[in-house]
Scaffold this active site. Structure first.
Site, short mmCIF file in Angstrom:
data_model
loop_
_atom_site.label_atom_id
_atom_site.label_comp_id
_atom_site.label_asym_id
_atom_site.label_seq_id
_atom_site.Cartn_x
_atom_site.Cartn_y
_atom_site.Cartn_z
N CYS A 131 0.68 -1.13 0.01
CA CYS A 131 -0.01 -0.05 0.07
C CYS A 131 0.81 1.34 -0.13
CB CYS A 131 -0.85 -0.15 1.09
SG CYS A 131 -2.40 1.29 1.41
N CYS A 132 1.88 1.26 0.86
CA CYS A 132 2.59 2.34 0.99
C CYS A 132 3.61 2.58 -0.37
CB CYS A 132 3.60 2.30 1.97
SG CYS A 132 3.39 2.81 3.86
N CYS A 214 -1.05 8.37 7.78
CA CYS A 214 -2.52 8.20 7.01
C CYS A 214 -3.17 7.74 8.26
CB CYS A 214 -2.19 6.98 6.06
SG CYS A 214 -1.41 7.60 4.63
N CYS A 217 -3.20 4.05 9.71
CA CYS A 217 -1.92 3.65 10.16
C CYS A 217 -1.28 4.35 11.31
CB CYS A 217 -0.92 3.33 9.04
SG CYS A 217 -1.47 2.17 7.74
N CYS A 240 7.59 3.96 5.80
CA CYS A 240 6.89 3.75 4.34
C CYS A 240 7.96 3.50 3.45
CB CYS A 240 5.90 5.17 4.41
SG CYS A 240 6.94 6.43 4.08
S1 SF4 Z 1 0.66 4.52 5.60
FE1 SF4 Z 1 -1.13 2.81 5.73
S2 SF4 Z 1 -2.75 3.79 4.45
FE2 SF4 Z 1 -0.73 5.29 4.20
S3 SF4 Z 1 -0.11 4.38 2.19
FE3 SF4 Z 1 1.11 3.29 3.94
S4 SF4 Z 1 -0.17 1.36 4.46
FE4 SF4 Z 1 -1.36 2.51 3.01
#
Ligand code: SF4
Length: 252
Positions: A131-132, A214, A217, A240
């Site tokens: 996701c990151c 975010c 998280c 991240c």
């Molecule tokens: S911090 Fe969490 S929601 Fe944001 S990009 Fe990374 S995994 Fe995704």
């Protein structure tokens, strides 16, 4: 089918022995300089090929305030993952009003709805690294295309991953120069300047959120916990991928 994390290179700059020598010299020279002196040097050296990434933490807000004084034309961007707190986005407007620095929002190709539909739900729950990567790293790579240097707001005492960050160094991961004007500042140093100069900051900091990313998280930290304990809490993930250990090479 699952997305697979992949790496690509996009920077036009390469680390020649001459550039490495220059970075080493500047890093040694600027180690005891004020953050605004570091920013001034970077703006003069890299001009329009300098950019800055901010998530509107206190350090980022301090740097934006300094940019407005010494290099107001510098491009600044935010990685708008679609999962940021509303307070963070409101702070962007407040900073623009106060300092005249309009931070550009850089977004992933897919909206949160499209992304979650594609993966059958939010990846931050099951594969946060992916996701990151998709919502930050890929977007960062596009944002720094054609740039020769970027400013980040990291501090050495934030985490072991950041402890070796130089003031000026070669970012081996993203293949450009990375400038960390606050690398040797402490949290207390930063907050002192925020308070003295009445720089706006994220109101979530007053609710126990010491480090804000975010919303899925990030949690508030408890008394005595590490500053970044609220990031990806309960998992082994601590970064991240923008500021990871070993990204700087050849620092003397
Ligand atoms: S911090 Fe969490 S929601 Fe944001 S990009 Fe990374 S995994 Fe995704």
């Amino acid at each position: 089918m699952s997305t697979v994390i992949t790496e690509t290179k996009v920077s036009p700059l390469s680390l020649t022995p001459e550039l490495q020598r220059e970075l080493d010299e500047q890093n040694a020279r600027l180690e005891s300089a004020l953050p605004e002196e570091v920013i001034s040097w970077a703006a003069e050296r890299f001009g329009s090929q300098l950019t800055m990434a901010t998530a509107f933490g206190p350090e980022g807000c301090l740097i934006i305030s300094l940019l407005s004084k010494v290099a107001p034309a510098t491009h600044v961007f935010n990685l708008d993952t679609g999962y940021q707190f509303k307070e963070t986005l409101q702070l962007r407007d407040e900073m623009a009003e106060r300092f005249g620095v309009r931070v550009e929002l850089k977004r992933p190709e897919l909206t949160v709805e499209q992304y979650e539909a594609k993966h059958g739900g939010p990846l931050y729950k099951t594969r946060p690294d992916q996701c990151c990567f998709d919502r930050k790293i890929v977007v960062l790579r596009k944002a720094i295309e054609g740039k020769h240097a970027w400013i980040s707001a990291i501090r050495r005492d934030q985490s072991p991953d950041r402890a070796e960050a130089p003031i000026v160094g070669w970012d081996a991961k993203f293949q450009l120069v990375k400038v960390n004007p606050l690398a040797n500042s402490t949290s207390a140093d930063v907050w002192k300047r925020i308070m003295n100069d009445k720089i706006p900051y994220n109101p979530l900091h007053d609710q126990g959120y010491t480090s804000i990313g975010c919303w899925p998280c990030t949690r508030a930290v408890k008394l005595g916990e590490d500053e970044r304990a609220g990031r990806w809490s309960g998992s082994a993930k601590t970064e991240c991928g923008l500021h990871s250990l070993g990204e700087f090479r050849g620092q003397s």
